[in-house]
Design an enzyme around this catalytic site. Structure first.
Site, mmCIF file in Angstrom:
data_model
loop_
_atom_site.group_PDB
_atom_site.id
_atom_site.type_symbol
_atom_site.label_atom_id
_atom_site.label_comp_id
_atom_site.label_asym_id
_atom_site.label_seq_id
_atom_site.Cartn_x
_atom_site.Cartn_y
_atom_site.Cartn_z
ATOM 1 N N HIS A 167 0.809 -1.224 0.000
ATOM 2 C CA HIS A 167 0.000 0.000 0.000
ATOM 3 C C HIS A 167 0.843 1.276 0.000
ATOM 4 O O HIS A 167 0.350 2.337 0.346
ATOM 5 C CB HIS A 167 -0.975 -0.021 1.194
ATOM 6 C CG HIS A 167 -2.026 -1.091 1.090
ATOM 7 N ND1 HIS A 167 -2.792 -1.516 2.155
ATOM 8 C CD2 HIS A 167 -2.456 -1.824 0.015
ATOM 9 C CE1 HIS A 167 -3.632 -2.474 1.747
ATOM 10 N NE2 HIS A 167 -3.440 -2.671 0.462
ATOM 11 N N CYS A 215 5.088 17.388 -14.996
ATOM 12 C CA CYS A 215 3.809 17.643 -15.671
ATOM 13 C C CYS A 215 2.968 18.731 -14.999
ATOM 14 O O CYS A 215 1.906 19.087 -15.507
ATOM 15 C CB CYS A 215 3.002 16.355 -15.771
ATOM 16 S SG CYS A 215 2.157 15.898 -14.252
HETATM 17 P P1 OAD Z 1 -7.207 -3.406 10.286
HETATM 18 O O1 OAD Z 1 -7.343 -2.207 11.140
HETATM 19 O O2 OAD Z 1 -8.331 -3.768 9.393
HETATM 20 O O3 OAD Z 1 -6.939 -4.683 11.185
HETATM 21 C C1 OAD Z 1 -5.967 -4.674 12.185
HETATM 22 C C2 OAD Z 1 -5.973 -6.034 12.839
HETATM 23 O O4 OAD Z 1 -4.940 -6.052 13.823
HETATM 24 C C3 OAD Z 1 -7.273 -6.388 13.547
HETATM 25 O O5 OAD Z 1 -7.725 -7.651 13.068
HETATM 26 C C4 OAD Z 1 -6.873 -6.457 15.011
HETATM 27 O O6 OAD Z 1 -7.570 -7.475 15.725
HETATM 28 C C5 OAD Z 1 -5.398 -6.785 14.928
HETATM 29 N N1 OAD Z 1 -4.592 -6.363 16.093
HETATM 30 C C6 OAD Z 1 -4.825 -5.371 16.973
HETATM 31 N N2 OAD Z 1 -3.838 -5.317 17.893
HETATM 32 C C7 OAD Z 1 -2.963 -6.299 17.592
HETATM 33 C C8 OAD Z 1 -1.730 -6.764 18.163
HETATM 34 N N3 OAD Z 1 -1.196 -6.195 19.239
HETATM 35 N N4 OAD Z 1 -1.105 -7.818 17.581
HETATM 36 C C9 OAD Z 1 -1.623 -8.412 16.482
HETATM 37 N N5 OAD Z 1 -2.776 -8.007 15.895
HETATM 38 C C10 OAD Z 1 -3.433 -6.983 16.431
HETATM 39 O O7 OAD Z 1 -5.836 -3.237 9.485
HETATM 40 P P2 OAD Z 1 -5.342 -3.975 8.159
HETATM 41 O O8 OAD Z 1 -5.765 -5.401 8.139
HETATM 42 O O9 OAD Z 1 -3.912 -3.659 8.011
HETATM 43 O O10 OAD Z 1 -5.560 0.226 3.479
HETATM 44 O O11 OAD Z 1 -6.168 -3.180 7.077
HETATM 45 C C11 OAD Z 1 -5.893 -3.370 5.732
HETATM 46 C C12 OAD Z 1 -5.994 -2.067 4.979
HETATM 47 O O12 OAD Z 1 -7.235 -1.411 5.249
HETATM 48 C C13 OAD Z 1 -4.958 -1.032 5.368
HETATM 49 O O13 OAD Z 1 -3.721 -1.228 4.750
HETATM 50 C C14 OAD Z 1 -5.596 0.239 4.916
HETATM 51 C C15 OAD Z 1 -6.983 0.008 5.438
HETATM 52 O O14 OAD Z 1 -7.990 0.724 4.849
HETATM 53 C C16 OAD Z 1 -5.347 1.347 2.793
HETATM 54 O O15 OAD Z 1 -5.227 2.428 3.329
HETATM 55 C C17 OAD Z 1 -5.285 1.119 1.316
HETATM 56 ZN ZN ZN Z 2 3.550 14.645 -12.886
#
Ligand code: OAD
Ligand code: ZN
Length: 250
Positions: free
Chosen positions: A116, A148
């Site tokens: 990302h 650009c």
């Molecule tokens: P999320 O916020 O969806 O999920 C975070 C996960 O981390 C959850 O399932 C929590 O239970 C878990 N969690 C919390 N504390 C933790 C800990 N101490 N150890 C291990 N796990 C823990 O985040 P992502 O899955 O990264 O995209 O979300 C994916 C994408 O959605 C992000 O990259 C972002 C977002 O919109 C973009 O911005 C394109």
């Molecule tokens: Zn440009």
């Protein structure tokens, strides 16, 4: 159960891991979903889309500057460090992350695929030309591209955008050939990243999940640990270390 996983890792040669916001939670970086998640307080469509940037680039830049500041105050935690140490157990090890926070780099991981983007990088909103890493942006006076004239935006993937093609392609390649695949701190809801653990499992990898909450992956994983990554990963790394040392002495 952790014993079994340590045994498996100590015998595998190709490893891969997918991390999400949860791995940085113990560093103090807020996650997106869940009770304290950023998307509970802010609306993604007003901040993390091209439409939002075209409508109010200054608001989008204020939000990214706020996140940059927040992230620049934090350090990698024992989970990031453990994933760096894990490299030495494998002949090949790839760290695939959905995070834009740079903490895996700071922890020293060598092969990182940033699906990302990276919040410290900027690029042109029109032609995609990537600019200097640490250029500070004044939301009231957004600089323009030398090539650009387009406006400068953060080099992160927004909703509705494609992931960088070469990076996601590499990630699928590594997932397919991994002997062991760890899914750490991700809600496993956002595509295409959420498919990587499934592709790995279909390709024969042992799938291990670490997350305090259950996710759509929990039932599919061979091992699912409901734990914090900053606590469980260092224990796991120590156990594999001990096995490797034991094997060397024999
Ligand atoms: P999320 O916020 O969806 O999920 C975070 C996960 O981390 C959850 O399932 C929590 O239970 C878990 N969690 C919390 N504390 C933790 C800990 N101490 N150890 C291990 N796990 C823990 O985040 P992502 O899955 O990264 O995209 O979300 C994916 C994408 O959605 C992000 O990259 C972002 C977002 O919109 C973009 O911005 C394109
Ligand atoms: Zn440009």
């Amino acid at each position: 159960m952790l014993d079994q996983v340590a045994d498996i890792i100590s015998k595998c040669s190709v490893g891969a891991v997918l991390t999400g916001a949860g791995i940085s939670a113990e560093s103090g970086v807020p996650t997106f979903r869940g009770r304290q998640g950023l998307w509970k307080k802010f609306r993604p469509e007003q901040l993390a889309t091209m439409e939002a940037f075209l409508a109010s680039p200054e608001v989008v830049w204020e939000w990214y500057n706020w996140r940059r500041e927040l992230i620049s105050d934090v350090q990698p935690n024992p989970g990031h460090h453990a994933l760096k140490e894990m490299e030495e157990f494998f002949q090949e090890f790839t760290l695939i992350t959905q995070n834009v926070d740079n903490l895996h780099r700071l922890a020293g991981s060598s092969r990182i695929l940033e699906l990302h983007g990276n919040i410290y990088r900027n690029k042109c909103a029109d032609c995609g030309f990537v600019l200097d890493d640490d250029m500070d942006i004044d939301p009231a006076d957004i600089p323009t591209c030398d090539k650009c004239g387009g406006r400068v935006r953060p080099d992160v993937v927004w909703f509705g955008e494609m992931l960088p093609g070469d990076v996601i392609e590499q990630a699928f390649f590594e997932a397919e050939r991994a002997d062991v695949f760890l899914s750490v701190g991700t809600s496993a809801l956002v595509q295409p990243a959420a498919s990587l653990p499934l592709v790995a499992k279909r390709g024969g990898a042992t799938l291990i999940e670490i997350n305090p909450e259950r996710t759509p992956l929990s039932d599919l994983a061979d091992f699912s640990f409901q734990a914090k990554s900053g606590e469980l990963l260092p224990d796991l790394v120590k156990m594999v270390h001990d096995r490797k040392e034991g094997a060397d002495r024999r």
